[in-house]
Design an enzyme around this catalytic site. Structure first.
Site, PDB file in Angstrom:
ATOM      1  N   GLU A  35       0.837  -1.211   0.000  1.00 59.35           N
ATOM      2  CA  GLU A  35       0.000   0.000   0.000  1.00 59.35           C
ATOM      3  C   GLU A  35       0.866   1.253   0.000  1.00 59.35           C
ATOM      4  O   GLU A  35       1.844   1.338   0.738  1.00 59.35           O
ATOM      5  CB  GLU A  35      -0.884  -0.030   1.249  1.00 59.35           C
ATOM      6  CG  GLU A  35      -2.278   0.431   1.010  1.00 59.35           C
ATOM      7  CD  GLU A  35      -3.050  -0.462   0.043  1.00 59.35           C
ATOM      8  OE1 GLU A  35      -3.129  -0.090  -1.147  1.00 59.35           O
ATOM      9  OE2 GLU A  35      -3.583  -1.501   0.468  1.00 59.35           O
ATOM     10  N   HIS A  36       0.476   2.200  -0.834  1.00 57.05           N
ATOM     11  CA  HIS A  36       1.213   3.465  -0.998  1.00 57.05           C
ATOM     12  C   HIS A  36       2.643   3.203  -1.484  1.00 57.05           C
ATOM     13  O   HIS A  36       3.553   3.955  -1.185  1.00 57.05           O
ATOM     14  CB  HIS A  36       1.214   4.287   0.298  1.00 57.05           C
ATOM     15  CG  HIS A  36      -0.149   4.857   0.594  1.00 57.05           C
ATOM     16  ND1 HIS A  36      -0.591   6.042   0.068  1.00 57.05           N
ATOM     17  CD2 HIS A  36      -1.177   4.366   1.328  1.00 57.05           C
ATOM     18  CE1 HIS A  36      -1.837   6.283   0.483  1.00 57.05           C
ATOM     19  NE2 HIS A  36      -2.213   5.274   1.240  1.00 57.05           N
ATOM     20  N   THR A  37       2.793   2.128  -2.220  1.00 62.28           N
ATOM     21  CA  THR A  37       4.089   1.816  -2.829  1.00 62.28           C
ATOM     22  C   THR A  37       4.080   2.103  -4.330  1.00 62.28           C
ATOM     23  O   THR A  37       5.129   2.293  -4.920  1.00 62.28           O
ATOM     24  CB  THR A  37       4.447   0.339  -2.611  1.00 62.28           C
ATOM     25  OG1 THR A  37       3.277  -0.438  -2.907  1.00 62.28           O
ATOM     26  CG2 THR A  37       4.871   0.057  -1.184  1.00 62.28           C
ATOM     27  N   ASP A  38       2.883   2.115  -4.957  1.00 64.83           N
ATOM     28  CA  ASP A  38       2.878   2.211  -6.435  1.00 64.83           C
ATOM     29  C   ASP A  38       3.496   3.519  -6.928  1.00 64.83           C
ATOM     30  O   ASP A  38       4.295   3.529  -7.852  1.00 64.83           O
ATOM     31  CB  ASP A  38       1.491   1.936  -7.044  1.00 64.83           C
ATOM     32  CG  ASP A  38       0.382   2.885  -6.620  1.00 64.83           C
ATOM     33  OD1 ASP A  38       0.593   3.718  -5.708  1.00 64.83           O
ATOM     34  OD2 ASP A  38      -0.713   2.803  -7.220  1.00 64.83           O
ATOM     35  N   SER A  69     -25.887   7.425 -17.438  1.00 65.61           N
ATOM     36  CA  SER A  69     -25.568   6.410 -16.435  1.00 65.61           C
ATOM     37  C   SER A  69     -26.844   5.995 -15.707  1.00 65.61           C
ATOM     38  O   SER A  69     -27.774   6.796 -15.580  1.00 65.61           O
ATOM     39  CB  SER A  69     -24.571   6.990 -15.429  1.00 65.61           C
ATOM     40  OG  SER A  69     -24.540   6.188 -14.269  1.00 65.61           O
ATOM     41  N   SER A 129     -13.330   4.272  -9.706  1.00 68.48           N
ATOM     42  CA  SER A 129     -12.874   5.207 -10.745  1.00 68.48           C
ATOM     43  C   SER A 129     -12.030   4.508 -11.800  1.00 68.48           C
ATOM     44  O   SER A 129     -12.225   4.726 -13.000  1.00 68.48           O
ATOM     45  CB  SER A 129     -12.135   6.409 -10.150  1.00 68.48           C
ATOM     46  OG  SER A 129     -11.372   6.025  -9.060  1.00 68.48           O
ATOM     47  N   ASP A 173      -4.422   0.593  -9.687  1.00 68.27           N
ATOM     48  CA  ASP A 173      -5.846   0.301  -9.872  1.00 68.27           C
ATOM     49  C   ASP A 173      -6.192   0.056 -11.342  1.00 68.27           C
ATOM     50  O   ASP A 173      -6.901  -0.897 -11.685  1.00 68.27           O
ATOM     51  CB  ASP A 173      -6.695   1.454  -9.317  1.00 68.27           C
ATOM     52  CG  ASP A 173      -6.345   1.782  -7.873  1.00 68.27           C
ATOM     53  OD1 ASP A 173      -5.655   0.979  -7.227  1.00 68.27           O
ATOM     54  OD2 ASP A 173      -6.756   2.864  -7.396  1.00 68.27           O
TER      55      ASP A 173
END
Ligand code: GLA
Length: 387
Positions: A35-38, A69, A129, A173
């Site tokens: 996490e928070h590494t990308d 939508s 998203s 993502d």
């Protein structure tokens, strides 16, 4: 979407546009570890989930995009032939942003009618998203008779989110939404985009617990963490000239130069450096079938996100603690950007019903909130759906 919902949705498309559409879908994701590494050029291990954004699409004779939508009442119409559209701070930015980036990259798109149906919970940290961006990419390319490498489309969708929507997310993502494989997690090197599929053992289930809270500070804090990581790189590169990103820093290097970093920056760096190591170790333990070790690494990841990176919150910590007390749970941690959203739990399949009961009642008793608990197989990445 079940069959009845799908036929209602296709019927709505025919009523709006008088034609039958092609259908594309792209999944949301859950991150097992990393996490928070990308955005630090590091390693992540997400899996796609069986919740999708669906897009029904048909070509038009002009170069307009008409976007509706089922989730939102308002629609939009833009003309790709006239000036480049600008963002409006609206859900359609995800769709229009991808169209703009495709055109900028030299893909001449046809005009199209689109009807979006999103089933990835919004604001829960499950990448609704990325799912709408990737589904849009597939739909617009497909209807124009064009195609792209999946990893290139992932990068393009990330660019749409960074430059058009205005969120500074990393590549994780969009990449997993494009490249997921059923039954597998994906180990991704976010610098080179090399990846390896890791088969998930059959005896465990991925269980996602939604805290049902999303704290308002989330996006501001996300950008602040990115800036702190960049400051760490800048300071460390004075001593270590080959360091381009925290990915290039070892724990021993970090300890050696700890004294030259402000305490907060040091802690942020320590999370990222140690988390990269945990992802690599977790991949090895998964390949060995050592779920106990994998679970320990998940726990360590959570503690590091809570104490060093400081992106957890009381509700996430509670959810992780509730899970940690139960038999059959190998590991539990917050997943995604943080400050609310979901935890990911690796649970022995036969104990899942008990897990759901106990975690739901414990969480509700403590917070008054009814959590959403989702059990999902790892899903395949985006593609066209044959009717
Ligand atoms: C969000 C971003 C991802 C990643 C995670 C944290 O989900 O979109 O790129 O940075 O947070 O791991």
């Amino acid at each position: 979407m079940n069959i009845t919902e799908a036929s209602g949705w296709l019927h709505k498309f025919r009523l709006l546009h008088g034609t039958s559409p092609q259908v594309y879908r792209a999944p949301g994701r859950v991150n097992l570890i990393g996490e928070h590494t990308d955005y630090n050029d590091g390693f992540v291990m997400p899996a796609a989930i069986e919740f999708y954004t669906w897009i029904a699409v048909a070509a038009r004779d002009d170069r307009r995009l008409v976007v509706h939508s089922t989730n939102f009442p308002d629609s939009i119409e833009v003309d790709l032939e006239t000036d480049e559209p600008s963002p409006r701070n609206h859900w359609t930015d995800y769709v229009v942003g991808v169209a703009v980036m495709l055109e900028r990259a030299g893909h001449h798109l046809r005009g199209a009618n689109l009807l979006v149906h999103g089933e990835v919970p919004i604001g829960a940290g499950l990448s609704s998203s990325a799912a709408i961006e990737v589904a849009t990419g597939f739909a617009l390319l497909g209807v124009s008779g064009l195609s792209m490498q999946r990893s290139d489309l992932a990068k393009l969708c990330q660019r749409a989110e960074n430059e058009f929507v205005g969120a500074r997310c990393g590549i994780m993502d969009q990449f997993i939404s494009c490249c997921g494989r059923a039954g597998h997690a994906l180990l991704l090197d976010c610098r080179t985009l090399d990846y390896r599929m890791l088969q998930l053992p059959e005896e465990v289930s991925l269980v996602i617990c939604n805290t049902m809270v999303k704290h308002k500070i989330a996006s501001g804090e996300y950008n602040a963490r990115r800036a702190e990581c960049e400051e760490g790189v800048l300071r460390l590169s004075r001593f270590l000239p080959n360091v381009r990103a925290l990915r290039d820093v070892s724990l021993s290097d970090l300890e050696r130069y700890a004294g030259s970093l402000p305490e907060t920056i040091y802690r942020r760096c320590r999370h990222v450096v140690a988390e990269n190591q945990r992802v690599t170790n977790a991949a090895r333990s998964l390949e060995r079938g050592d779920l106990t070790e994998f679970g320990k690494l998940m726990r360590a990841s959570h503690l590091s996100l809570r104490d060093d990176f400081q992106v957890s919150c009381a509700e996430l910590d509670l959810m992780v603690d509730l899970a940690g007390k139960l038999d059959g749970v190998f590991g539990a941690r917050m997943t995604g950007g943080g400050f609310g959203g979901c935890t990911i739990n690796l649970v022995r399949t036969e104990t899942v019903p008990e897990f759901q009961r106990k975690v739901a009642s414990g969480y509700e008793k403590a917070t008054g909130l009814v959590p959403q608990i989702i059990v999902t197989p790892a899903a395949a990445g985006a593609g066209e759906v044959q009717k």
